[in-house]
Design a protein around this motif. Sequence first.
Motif, PDB file in Angstrom:
ATOM      1  N   PHE A 219       0.661   5.974   3.111  1.00 10.37           N
ATOM      2  CA  PHE A 219      -0.284   5.778   4.202  1.00 10.37           C
ATOM      3  C   PHE A 219       0.398   6.086   5.516  1.00 10.37           C
ATOM      4  CE2 PHE A 219       1.390   1.502   3.188  1.00 10.37           C
ATOM      5  CZ  PHE A 219       1.833   1.046   4.415  1.00 10.37           C
ATOM      6  N   ASN A 220      -0.401   6.420   6.515  1.00 12.95           N
ATOM      7  CA  ASN A 220       0.156   6.858   7.788  1.00 12.95           C
ATOM      8  C   ASN A 220      -0.894   6.776   8.883  1.00 12.95           C
ATOM      9  OD1 ASN A 220      -1.226   9.683   7.854  1.00 12.95           O
ATOM     10  ND2 ASN A 220      -0.241   9.600   5.846  1.00 12.95           N
ATOM     11  N   ALA A 221      -0.457   7.069  10.099  1.00 12.82           N
ATOM     12  CA  ALA A 221      -1.340   6.982  11.264  1.00 12.82           C
ATOM     13  C   ALA A 221      -1.972   8.313  11.623  1.00 12.82           C
ATOM     14  CB  ALA A 221      -0.554   6.455  12.468  1.00 12.82           C
ATOM     15  N   ALA A 222      -1.725   9.343  10.841  1.00 12.04           N
ATOM     16  CA  ALA A 222      -2.207  10.671  11.216  1.00 12.04           C
ATOM     17  C   ALA A 222      -3.686  10.880  10.895  1.00 12.04           C
ATOM     18  CB  ALA A 222      -1.372  11.740  10.509  1.00 12.04           C
ATOM     19  N   THR A 223      -4.324   9.902  10.243  1.00 11.72           N
ATOM     20  CA  THR A 223      -5.763   9.958  10.037  1.00 11.72           C
ATOM     21  C   THR A 223      -6.407   8.858  10.877  1.00 11.72           C
ATOM     22  OG1 THR A 223      -5.672   8.428   8.157  1.00 11.72           O
ATOM     23  CG2 THR A 223      -5.472  10.777   7.670  1.00 11.72           C
TER      24      THR A 223
ATOM     25  N   ALA B 251       1.583  16.827   4.127  1.00 15.29           N
ATOM     26  CA  ALA B 251       1.334  16.099   2.893  1.00 15.29           C
ATOM     27  C   ALA B 251      -0.073  15.514   2.847  1.00 15.29           C
ATOM     28  CB  ALA B 251       2.379  14.999   2.703  1.00 15.29           C
ATOM     29  N   ASN B 252      -0.654  15.218   3.993  1.00 12.23           N
ATOM     30  CA  ASN B 252      -2.050  14.778   3.995  1.00 12.23           C
ATOM     31  C   ASN B 252      -2.972  15.896   3.510  1.00 12.23           C
ATOM     32  OD1 ASN B 252      -1.605  12.165   4.815  1.00 12.23           O
ATOM     33  ND2 ASN B 252      -2.123  12.515   6.957  1.00 12.23           N
ATOM     34  N   LEU B 253      -2.546  17.132   3.687  1.00  9.09           N
ATOM     35  CA  LEU B 253      -3.318  18.246   3.145  1.00  9.09           C
ATOM     36  C   LEU B 253      -3.151  18.348   1.636  1.00  9.09           C
ATOM     37  CD1 LEU B 253      -2.700  21.084   5.766  1.00  9.09           C
ATOM     38  CD2 LEU B 253      -4.841  19.863   5.347  1.00  9.09           C
ATOM     39  N   TYR B 254      -1.927  18.216   1.151  1.00  9.59           N
ATOM     40  CA  TYR B 254      -1.693  18.313  -0.295  1.00  9.59           C
ATOM     41  C   TYR B 254      -0.411  17.568  -0.647  1.00  9.59           C
ATOM     42  CZ  TYR B 254      -1.551  20.125  -5.028  1.00  9.59           C
ATOM     43  OH  TYR B 254      -1.560  20.223  -6.395  1.00  9.59           O
TER      44      TYR B 254
ATOM     45  N   ALA C  62      -6.457  11.203   2.023  1.00 11.73           N
ATOM     46  CA  ALA C  62      -5.077  10.788   2.309  1.00 11.73           C
ATOM     47  C   ALA C  62      -4.830   9.337   1.930  1.00 11.73           C
ATOM     48  CB  ALA C  62      -4.770  11.009   3.791  1.00 11.73           C
ATOM     49  N   ASN C  63      -5.781   8.440   2.215  1.00 12.21           N
ATOM     50  CA  ASN C  63      -5.574   7.021   1.934  1.00 12.21           C
ATOM     51  C   ASN C  63      -5.751   6.676   0.460  1.00 12.21           C
ATOM     52  OD1 ASN C  63      -4.824   5.984   4.458  1.00 12.21           O
ATOM     53  ND2 ASN C  63      -6.933   5.956   5.164  1.00 12.21           N
ATOM     54  N   ALA C  64      -6.137   7.627  -0.356  1.00 12.47           N
ATOM     55  CA  ALA C  64      -6.285   7.378  -1.791  1.00 12.47           C
ATOM     56  C   ALA C  64      -5.161   8.002  -2.609  1.00 12.47           C
ATOM     57  CB  ALA C  64      -7.630   7.918  -2.290  1.00 12.47           C
ATOM     58  N   ARG C  65      -4.212   8.620  -1.955  1.00 12.54           N
ATOM     59  CA  ARG C  65      -3.135   9.285  -2.693  1.00 12.54           C
ATOM     60  C   ARG C  65      -2.333   8.269  -3.496  1.00 12.54           C
ATOM     61  NH1 ARG C  65      -2.536  14.239   0.013  1.00 12.54           N
ATOM     62  NH2 ARG C  65      -4.700  14.835   0.438  1.00 12.54           N
TER      63      ARG C  65
END
Length: 526
Positions: free
Chosen positions: A397-401, A384-387, A233-236
Amino acid sequence: MTTVGEALITLLEAHDVDTVFGIPGVHTVELYRGLARSKIRHVTPRHEQGAGFMADGYARAGGRPGIAFVITGPGLTNTITAMGQARADSVPMLVISGVNATPTLGKGLGHLHELPDQRGMMEKVALFSHRVTDADELPGVLARAFALFSSSRPGPVHIEIPTDIMVKPAGGIAALLTNVAPPEPNPAAIAEAAKLCAAARRPLVLAGGGAKRAEAPLQRLAERLGAPVVQTANARGLLHRHPLGVPASPSLKAVRALMAEADLVIAAGTEFGPTDYDGYSDGGFVLPSNLIRVDIGADQLARRPARISIHADCGAALEALLVEIGTDQPPSGDGQSRAAATRQAAFAEMAPALQAQTRAVEMIRDALPGSIIVGDSTQPVYAANLYYDHDRPGGWFNAATGFGALGYGPPAAIGAALAVPDAPVVCLTGDGGFQFTLPELGAALDAAAPVIFVVWNNLGYREIETSMLDVGVEPVGVSPAPPDFCKLAEAYGIAAERLAGIGHLADALKRARATGLPYVIEITID
């Protein structure tokens, strides 16, 4: 006379600090004596947690440490959640707080904002915590903090200054600008890694947040080897729409299958955390056996076994590996087809509702190219963190991870907008999470931060409700009543509009961007 409080501001300016986020109080008044005469911009959040989250968003978007000023006691404890998020996601954050006068510390005399051991508490969450007891300590402790930010895996640092020390003389103090660089990649490790690359027929690259500023060498290496590149997710945003890009979570079965079939895995700047690699907690992730790890943090390398560990900045290590490999090696012939098949299978693996939520995020990206999308823990962010394939490195970036703090998105988006003023910035938050930090709308207005707040209003904590239902628990506590977000925005003097679904979202985003001001778009979801 120059005081310690004034000298601190001068030293921060020498370290190229241009913005601090904070709420002044009686225990930090003497820091503001110097701040008022400096070139540093001060942004006032509505809560100290917001100060920390703003510093986080500023650092992630702009690539420079975020700075927060908070008072002793409740000001600092309010900031701990943001520091926990920064530690989980390796975000450079410097929190400078006051503390009660030196003779009172640890006495339990009942002074205002007193804690039994404030610095001891902060040592549990910060990479390090330091109490300044003399003016001469300031240059060294600041140099230590900024050296850590630039040369190793970063995170939050805490410096506290007692109120009686802030007013002491501090004339003639000069900054220590050490400019410490990350360790150089070990030539022997690079040579051995190049041999493994030469022998690989089905290579794969795993890119984490530590690689997000190394897109050019990452892409060249992938093309040289013919290796698909899976992005956490943080590399998208890396390798947007590139035929070797796989913007999908390693928690998905299709991505795990790609990893299992690889005969060599190069992991660049990823810690293999469960939120990325075992998001469903099914225990199905298996660490690759033929693994090359690249990480700026020696502690991270020590936590997972690898065939070869390279302790270095990702960009430098990948550049060195490219030189060692040379130009003679032909790429693997099926890399693009493996990547394409994984992309297709990964998206198909997601439930229709998740696919629809991902398309909502794609709508934001396409309506505002080159935007920075800052997420909270809300349904389309999880999807979106999934795909999801973003179009700007570091722009998703987000707080969900990691730490997963609700309420992160609104203040972090304000920090991002101030760090990168030319980019459109969208905060994607839910009606539940937005209520954690809703007053930061006022901070956006004060700072003239043109954040577009997109509120996914599904009338509660729908993601938690689904989790309860999935394990047979009757949902309780997941339906907090939302306010009228448009009226609240208008109460701050911020324009707002409400949409029924996402059908007209693109047009609303363009209207919002055209104002150049903060804007709220509420999307009601059935």
